[in-house]
Design a protein around this motif. Structure first.
Motif, PDB file in Angstrom:
ATOM      1  N   VAL B  17       1.017  -1.397  -0.008  1.00 31.98           N
ATOM      2  CA  VAL B  17      -0.002  -0.098   0.090  1.00 31.98           C
ATOM      3  C   VAL B  17       0.822   1.152   0.123  1.00 31.98           C
ATOM      4  CG1 VAL B  17      -1.925   1.398   1.306  1.00 31.98           C
ATOM      5  CG2 VAL B  17      -1.715  -1.246   1.128  1.00 31.98           C
ATOM      6  N   LEU B  18       1.808   1.465   0.831  1.00 26.13           N
ATOM      7  CA  LEU B  18       2.592   2.652   1.214  1.00 26.13           C
ATOM      8  C   LEU B  18       3.633   2.752   0.424  1.00 26.13           C
ATOM      9  CD1 LEU B  18       2.272   2.542   4.965  1.00 26.13           C
ATOM     10  CD2 LEU B  18       1.018   3.982   3.566  1.00 26.13           C
ATOM     11  N   GLY B 170      -8.267  14.878   2.325  1.00 29.79           N
ATOM     12  CA  GLY B 170      -6.910  15.585   2.210  1.00 29.79           C
ATOM     13  C   GLY B 170      -5.894  15.172   3.343  1.00 29.79           C
ATOM     14  N   PHE B 173      -4.827  11.552   3.356  1.00 31.23           N
ATOM     15  CA  PHE B 173      -3.458  11.324   2.199  1.00 31.23           C
ATOM     16  C   PHE B 173      -2.495  11.856   2.855  1.00 31.23           C
ATOM     17  CE2 PHE B 173      -6.624  11.295  -1.319  1.00 31.23           C
ATOM     18  CZ  PHE B 173      -6.520  10.112  -1.759  1.00 31.23           C
ATOM     19  N   ILE B 174      -2.291  12.993   3.631  1.00 30.34           N
ATOM     20  CA  ILE B 174      -0.966  13.203   4.121  1.00 30.34           C
ATOM     21  C   ILE B 174      -0.541  12.480   5.098  1.00 30.34           C
ATOM     22  CG2 ILE B 174      -0.174  15.442   5.567  1.00 30.34           C
ATOM     23  CD1 ILE B 174      -2.045  17.252   3.900  1.00 30.34           C
ATOM     24  N   ALA B 176      -1.366   9.273   5.024  1.00 25.74           N
ATOM     25  CA  ALA B 176      -0.533   7.982   4.668  1.00 25.74           C
ATOM     26  C   ALA B 176       0.837   8.463   4.176  1.00 25.74           C
ATOM     27  CB  ALA B 176      -1.752   7.811   3.384  1.00 25.74           C
ATOM     28  N   GLY B 177       1.117   9.732   3.731  1.00 26.56           N
ATOM     29  CA  GLY B 177       2.376  10.268   3.192  1.00 26.56           C
ATOM     30  C   GLY B 177       3.494  10.057   4.432  1.00 26.56           C
ATOM     31  N   LEU B 178       2.970  10.447   5.453  1.00 24.21           N
ATOM     32  CA  LEU B 178       3.748  10.513   6.777  1.00 24.21           C
ATOM     33  C   LEU B 178       4.197   9.012   6.947  1.00 24.21           C
ATOM     34  CD1 LEU B 178       2.465  13.400   8.704  1.00 24.21           C
ATOM     35  CD2 LEU B 178       4.541  13.274   7.264  1.00 24.21           C
ATOM     36  N   SER B 180       4.181   6.562   4.728  1.00 31.84           N
ATOM     37  CA  SER B 180       4.934   6.086   3.883  1.00 31.84           C
ATOM     38  C   SER B 180       6.587   6.631   3.892  1.00 31.84           C
ATOM     39  CB  SER B 180       4.755   6.639   2.568  1.00 31.84           C
ATOM     40  OG  SER B 180       5.256   6.349   1.389  1.00 31.84           O
ATOM     41  N   VAL B 181       6.791   7.533   4.365  1.00 36.16           N
ATOM     42  CA  VAL B 181       8.026   8.021   5.101  1.00 36.16           C
ATOM     43  C   VAL B 181       8.678   7.189   6.005  1.00 36.16           C
ATOM     44  CG1 VAL B 181       9.412   9.912   6.053  1.00 36.16           C
ATOM     45  CG2 VAL B 181       7.265  10.670   4.528  1.00 36.16           C
TER      46      VAL B 181
END
Lengths: 202, 190
Positions: B17-18, B170, B173-174, B176-178, B180-181
């Motif tokens: 996913v990430l 919104g 997603f942010i 999920a972005g973190l 992913s980091v």
């Protein structure tokens, strides 16, 4: 506004698949490291969407209701195979860049969603117009997402240097986390613009 | 050891996913409560494991010997669709409450690109039968971990003061972005 025009415009903004309905997200995030890849993916998806929506609308009265979903999937899979093989033959570089996401158009919820929600009930003309609008909406969304990530991640746009020389590229935008972050902020920007527009018309 | 590396690679390093962006639609749809996301994750893991085994057999005993690899997309999607149907009937009998809470997302597992993606990647990597099954389990577990993590964070978010335009999708997603980091940190592991 006529019915056809409304159907066409709906996909471009109010029901934009990526920014509003949040469907078809995997390719939207997976291939948008550059604007070109995003647009290529968008056009391939539009082709499949347009062909399958039209065909499904034509034969909707022949398909028994109980097996309609498997029938739609087979129709979609056929067009995806056509798109996959044609891209491999005529645009091998793009095909390689998009990788596994080209065959994955078959499981793009956007395509099946439009077939089930719209093409299976509407006459051929409207189904095709709806598919075209949704496809173009998907394409511009992927292009925008790819453009933002390419611009901030490498300082280039369509592989041409546009940022001034002192700009330090943000590596994270080209990496996977950048995709999530860009989409999050683009959704927010869309919301702000829509809120402004509603205020003006109200 | 080799099997362990494939498993770990699918769960953490190349988290479906990430990192690979597969299976995002259920990620945004079902990740509002931890409980439903655990159920969804388990259903996906099960379908994935079975689909890995069956699509490996189809690829190596039907598609390759008869030289009809161009039917790969069609064949795999059919296998997955029938597996999902089985799981749906099974859950309906065994756990009606879970069945109801998963709702529309259960039939939608068919169009979960994580499963189809897993089948295609498994062929691309030329895994053996056992390797494919391990890869399928790993991919499912990775999906579940990402889903549950995001659901946990989103539950907390209900009490947070999020700027209006970012509310809902919104901020998800942010986050999920973190996440992913954080997962890129596993990069050197395998």
């Amino acid at each position: 506004m006529t019915r056809a025009k409304a159907d066409f415009l709906r996909g471009l903004w109010n029901e934009n698949p990526v920014f509003r309905l949040l469907i078809g997200l995997c390719p939207a995030l997976g291939v948008t490291s550059t604007a070109i890849n995003g647009i290529g993916m968008g056009l391939a998806t539009s082709f499949v969407l347009l062909c399958s929506s039209t065909l499904i609308s034509v034969i909707k009265n022949i398909i028994p209701a109980k097996v309609r979903i498997p029938s739609y999937i087979i129709i979609i899979a056929t067009f995806v195979t056509i798109a996959d093989l044609s891209m491999n033959a005529f645009a091998p570089e793009l095909h390689r860049a998009l990788g596994v996401f080209v065959p994955l158009i078959v499981v793009n919820c956007l395509v099946l969603g439009r077939s089930e929600a719209y093409a299976s009930k509407m006459p051929v003309g409207l189904a095709a117009i709806d598919a075209l609008g949704m496809g173009l909406g998907f394409t511009w969304a992927l292009g925008a997402l790819g453009g933002v990530r390419e611009l901030l991640g490498t300082g280039e746009l369509f592989h041409v240097q546009v940022m001034p020389a002192f700009f330090e590229p943000w590596g994270i935008m080209a990496a996977p986390p950048g995709a999530f972050l860009s989409l999050g902020f683009l959704v927010a920007i869309m919301n702000i613009i829509s809120a402004r527009m509603n205020k003006k018309t109200a | 050891m080799e099997f362990f590396l494939i498993f770990l690679g699918a769960v953490l390093v190349n988290n479906f996913v990430l990192v690979q962006f597969l299976g995002l639609c259920p990620l945004m749809g079902v990740s509002k409560q931890v409980e439903t996301s655990v159920g969804m994750g388990m259903a996906v893991t099960f379908v994935m494991t079975v689909a890995a085994a069956v699509s490996w057999l189809i690829e190596h005993y039907i598609l390759v010997p008869f030289e009809i690899e161009f039917l790969q997309t069609v064949a795999f999607i059919l296998v997955i669709a029938s597996m999902v149907q089985l799981v749906e009937m099974f859950l309906n009998k065994m756990s009606p409450s879970l069945y109801r809470s998963l709702g529309i997302f259960l039939p939608l597992i068919t169009t979960n690109c994580a499963i189809m993606g897993m089948a295609l990647l498994m062929v691309q990597e030329q895994y053996t039968f056992i390797q494919s099954v391990i890869f399928g389990i790993g991919a499912g577990v990775g999906f579940t971990i990402a889903l549950v993590l995001l659901a946990g964070l989103r539950e907390e978010l209900d009490y947070a003061d999020v700027p209006v335009p970012l509310k809902g999708a919104g901020i998800a997603f942010i986050i999920a972005g973190l996440l992913s980091v954080a997962f890129t940190g596993f990069g050197g592991l395998v």
